[in-house]
Each structure stands twice: as C-alpha cells, then as structure tokens.
Motif scaffolding. Structure first.
Motif, PDB file in Angstrom:
ATOM      1  N   THR A  56       0.833  -1.195   0.000  1.00 12.64           N
ATOM      2  CA  THR A  56       0.000   0.000   0.000  1.00 12.64           C
ATOM      3  C   THR A  56       0.870   1.248   0.000  1.00 12.64           C
ATOM      4  O   THR A  56       1.638   1.473   0.939  1.00 12.64           O
ATOM      5  CB  THR A  56      -0.927   0.007   1.233  1.00 12.64           C
ATOM      6  N   ILE A  57       0.755   2.037  -1.067  1.00 11.60           N
ATOM      7  CA  ILE A  57       1.421   3.332  -1.138  1.00 11.60           C
ATOM      8  C   ILE A  57       0.469   4.327  -0.494  1.00 11.60           C
ATOM      9  O   ILE A  57      -0.621   4.578  -1.006  1.00 11.60           O
ATOM     10  CB  ILE A  57       1.744   3.727  -2.585  1.00 11.60           C
ATOM     11  N   LEU A  58       0.888   4.865   0.641  1.00 12.50           N
ATOM     12  CA  LEU A  58       0.042   5.778   1.406  1.00 12.50           C
ATOM     13  C   LEU A  58       0.497   7.214   1.181  1.00 12.50           C
ATOM     14  O   LEU A  58       1.617   7.574   1.524  1.00 12.50           O
ATOM     15  CB  LEU A  58       0.114   5.434   2.896  1.00 12.50           C
ATOM     16  N   ILE A  59      -0.375   8.008   0.582  1.00 13.70           N
ATOM     17  CA  ILE A  59      -0.115   9.427   0.362  1.00 13.70           C
ATOM     18  C   ILE A  59      -0.849  10.176   1.463  1.00 13.70           C
ATOM     19  O   ILE A  59      -2.071  10.227   1.469  1.00 13.70           O
ATOM     20  CB  ILE A  59      -0.624   9.882  -1.021  1.00 13.70           C
ATOM     21  N   SER A  60      -0.102  10.712   2.408  1.00 17.47           N
ATOM     22  CA  SER A  60      -0.770  11.394   3.515  1.00 17.47           C
ATOM     23  C   SER A  60       0.097  12.504   4.053  1.00 17.47           C
ATOM     24  O   SER A  60       1.193  12.272   4.534  1.00 17.47           O
ATOM     25  CB  SER A  60      -1.102  10.407   4.630  1.00 17.47           C
ATOM     26  N   GLY A  61      -0.408  13.683   3.979  1.00 19.33           N
ATOM     27  CA  GLY A  61       0.286  14.820   4.561  1.00 19.33           C
ATOM     28  C   GLY A  61      -0.493  15.422   5.715  1.00 19.33           C
ATOM     29  O   GLY A  61       0.068  16.117   6.546  1.00 19.33           O
ATOM     30  N   PHE A  62      -1.785  15.160   5.775  1.00 18.61           N
ATOM     31  CA  PHE A  62      -2.569  15.812   6.818  1.00 18.61           C
ATOM     32  C   PHE A  62      -2.465  15.086   8.159  1.00 18.61           C
ATOM     33  O   PHE A  62      -2.938  15.576   9.177  1.00 18.61           O
ATOM     34  CB  PHE A  62      -4.023  16.043   6.377  1.00 18.61           C
ATOM     35  N   THR A  63      -1.806  13.933   8.178  1.00 16.03           N
ATOM     36  CA  THR A  63      -1.523  13.245   9.438  1.00 16.03           C
ATOM     37  C   THR A  63      -0.011  13.210   9.654  1.00 16.03           C
ATOM     38  O   THR A  63       0.767  13.372   8.718  1.00 16.03           O
ATOM     39  CB  THR A  63      -2.046  11.791   9.415  1.00 16.03           C
TER      40      THR A  63
END
Length: 127
Positions: A56-63
């Motif tokens: 799983t490639i997780l794109i997350s900046g808000f966490t």
C-alpha cells in the motif's frame, strides 16, 4: 501493462482507467485482494488494503507519519504544512471535504508529486 482501477464514490477525471463506483464493500474487498498494489490517501480503503496484506502506497500529509499503519511506501512532504489532523488545536470536520484548518490549500498533499509516487511503484516492482 497494468489495469488501473479507481475505487470510489464519484467518477474520476483521469483517462485510461476503470472507474469502480459505489460498489458494495464485498466487491471492493475482492478488487483489493486481487490487486498487485494499492495507492491511496489516509482513508478506509488504504487501511483495508493494508489489512489484506497488499503493498500500500500511502499518500498522507494531513496526518503525522506515526499515525497510520506501518508501510515502507508512505509518502509525506515535511517541507510544507502537514499533520493538522493530529494537532490538538483543531477539531476535524469530517463532513467538510474542504477542511484545511491552516488555510494552506492542501499543500500537504499537493506537494507530493507523481514522480514521488512512481518511485514507490518502482520499489514495489523492483525496478
């Protein structure tokens, strides 16, 4: 050579993909179970993909980077505003899709570019 599926509630504007819209969770699980890998934001689909042991490639900046499940394919840009979801000064408004409490126009996600994602895909494919 990959078929790219978009799993969601609304049709995508991308070309050359297959939209899978508003399907029952059982069908979504089947698509995820049979995929080579998954690319997603910090959402239930990413958690579901991870729970199915998919890469799983997780794109997350808000966490913050400690918040979600562990994956070697997590993308975050710490050079811009990020982590507001974990900031106690803010109360997350789950009904507001335009929630950006620091008014930075979602730079936390927008500053993760396609080259960053492609690099993670290449890691998965051992290229």
């Amino acid at each position: 050579g990959f078929k790219v599926l978009h799993l969601g509630k609304e049709k995508s504007n991308f070309k050359n993909i297959i939209d899978i819209i508003n399907e029952p969770i059982e069908k979504i699980i089947n698509y995820l179970y049979n995929c080579e890998f998954f690319i997603g934001l910090s959402s239930g689909l990413s958690w579901l993909s991870w729970a199915l042991n998919k890469k799983t490639i997780l794109i997350s900046g808000f966490t913050q980077d400690w918040y979600e499940f562990k994956t070697p394919y997590r993308l975050i840009n710490k050079n811009v505003c990020h982590g507001c979801y974990n900031d106690n000064k803010f109360v997350f408004d789950k009904g507001n899709w335009n929630w950006c409490p620091r008014n930075k126009n979602f730079e936390c996600t927008k500053m993760i570019n396609s080259q960053d994602v492609i690099k993670e895909i290449n890691k998965i494919l051992n290229l």
